[in-house]
Design a protein around this motif. Structure first.
Motif, mmCIF file in Angstrom:
data_model
loop_
_atom_site.group_PDB
_atom_site.id
_atom_site.type_symbol
_atom_site.label_atom_id
_atom_site.label_comp_id
_atom_site.label_asym_id
_atom_site.label_seq_id
_atom_site.Cartn_x
_atom_site.Cartn_y
_atom_site.Cartn_z
ATOM 1 N N LEU A 1 4.809 5.108 -5.816
ATOM 2 C CA LEU A 1 4.841 5.067 -7.286
ATOM 3 C C LEU A 1 3.963 6.151 -7.913
ATOM 4 C CD1 LEU A 1 4.961 1.275 -8.186
ATOM 5 C CD2 LEU A 1 6.808 2.952 -8.108
ATOM 6 N N SER A 2 2.949 6.616 -7.176
ATOM 7 C CA SER A 2 2.106 7.686 -7.711
ATOM 8 C C SER A 2 2.830 9.027 -7.647
ATOM 9 C CB SER A 2 0.789 7.764 -6.923
ATOM 10 O OG SER A 2 1.013 8.357 -5.659
ATOM 11 N N ARG A 3 3.942 9.054 -6.916
ATOM 12 C CA ARG A 3 4.677 10.304 -6.725
ATOM 13 C C ARG A 3 6.044 10.351 -7.408
ATOM 14 N NH1 ARG A 3 0.527 11.642 -5.195
ATOM 15 N NH2 ARG A 3 -0.189 12.703 -3.326
ATOM 16 N N TRP B 1 3.875 1.433 -1.034
ATOM 17 C CA TRP B 1 4.614 1.470 -2.299
ATOM 18 C C TRP B 1 3.762 2.065 -3.428
ATOM 19 C CZ3 TRP B 1 9.501 1.567 -2.986
ATOM 20 C CH2 TRP B 1 10.064 1.294 -4.236
ATOM 21 N N ILE B 2 2.461 1.764 -3.415
ATOM 22 C CA ILE B 2 1.556 2.329 -4.424
ATOM 23 C C ILE B 2 1.543 3.856 -4.292
ATOM 24 C CG2 ILE B 2 -0.904 2.597 -4.990
ATOM 25 C CD1 ILE B 2 -1.131 -0.451 -4.544
ATOM 26 N N TYR B 3 1.527 4.330 -3.057
ATOM 27 C CA TYR B 3 1.589 5.781 -2.834
ATOM 28 C C TYR B 3 2.905 6.338 -3.405
ATOM 29 C CZ TYR B 3 1.921 10.263 -0.484
ATOM 30 O OH TYR B 3 2.053 11.600 -0.236
ATOM 31 N N VAL C 1 0.849 -1.207 0.000
ATOM 32 C CA VAL C 1 0.000 0.000 0.000
ATOM 33 C C VAL C 1 0.879 1.250 0.000
ATOM 34 C CG1 VAL C 1 -1.706 1.318 1.308
ATOM 35 C CG2 VAL C 1 -1.928 -1.162 1.129
#
Lengths: 134, 124
Positions: free
Chosen positions: B70-72, B66-68, B64
């Motif tokens: 990768l969005s940045r 990591w998803i944040y 979770v």
């Protein structure tokens, strides 16, 4: 630490884990894009409403599952060289996705891979080991 | 906001998770064809090993986070930070398990650290 002989099938499992892990990273990145959402909650809400993110997570989970199986069959240090290849694969995949991978970034990745190889190859043989197993 | 804290948090959770998984799976024992033919017994053995369950929970939390990340950030920037795990695992093996460590390996660890720092300096 007792060293075990590693079966070829164990290497195949570890390699499949690395491959599906890298694929998962690419899908997660493709799915999240470069978010314009400001907050943490909004960012995650958008990400989790994107199907590709779920497929990426599934691929990542599959990779972790394979890793679990591989770890039960081989020493963590025997899996290092395969893990190292993942850094190159992901860098190449990032390039294919349209990211600009600068020379310095490649140098960093090269240093990481060389470092991991040194850590795994340089392992001293245990004193009580006959030493001829690899 | 800099993505660095979130990257380091993700890596820390992955490292702790993986260490727990390794410890737990050693307890569970070798997973071979024999045991894969009895999946229920295998799942029960895994699910009743706290270290494995805790390790998996940390894996989920790190995903979770990591998803944040990768969005940045760019994937080619964030991903190399996972190599910090090799340093952490090595440190744990030397300090915790008192494994012997060759000079060549210390050079390897230094190279990994240098590589991660170089990537960190390339911006986001």
């Amino acid at each position: 630490m007792i060293r075990r002989r590693t079966a070829p099938s164990s290497y195949a499992i570890a390699f499949a884990s690395v491959a599906s892990g890298a694929l998962g990273q690419v899908m997660l990145k493709s799915g999240t894009g470069h978010s314009t959402a400001s907050g943490l909650v909004e960012t995650l809400a958008r990400a989790f409403s994107t199907p590709l993110v779920w497929v990426g997570l599934a691929s990542y989970a599959f990779s972790s599952l394979l890793w679990l199986v591989a770890l039960s069959r081989m020493d963590l240090s025997a899996a290092y060289p395969l893990g190292a290849s993942g850094y190159v694969v992901v860098a190449v995949a990032s390039l294919l996705m349209g990211e600009t991978v600068s020379l310095w970034r490649w140098i960093g990745v090269a240093a990481i891979v060389a470092g991991i190889l040194l850590v795994s190859v340089g392992r001293p043989a245990p004193a009580e080991d006959e030493g001829g197993d690899r | 906001m800099s993505p660095l804290p979130a990257i380091l948090l993700s890596v820390a959770m992955v490292v702790t998770g993986q260490t727990l998984l390794k410890a737990g799976m050693t307890r569970v024992g070798v997973v071979d064809g024999e045991r894969l033919r009895r999946p229920v017994a295998l799942v029960l053995a895994v699910a009743s090993t706290p270290a494995v369950v805790g390790g998996l929970a940390l894996y989920v939390a790190s995903a979770v986070s990591w998803i944040y990340v990768l969005s940045r950030t760019e994937l080619s920037f964030a991903y190399p930070f996972l190599a910090v795990s090799y340093v952490a695992v090595t440190a744990a093996a030397v300090l915790g398990l008192k494994e012997r460590f060759a000079t060549k390996q210390w050079f390897g660890v230094a190279l990994v650290v240098a590589g991660v720092l170089v990537v960190a300096l390339t911006g986001r």
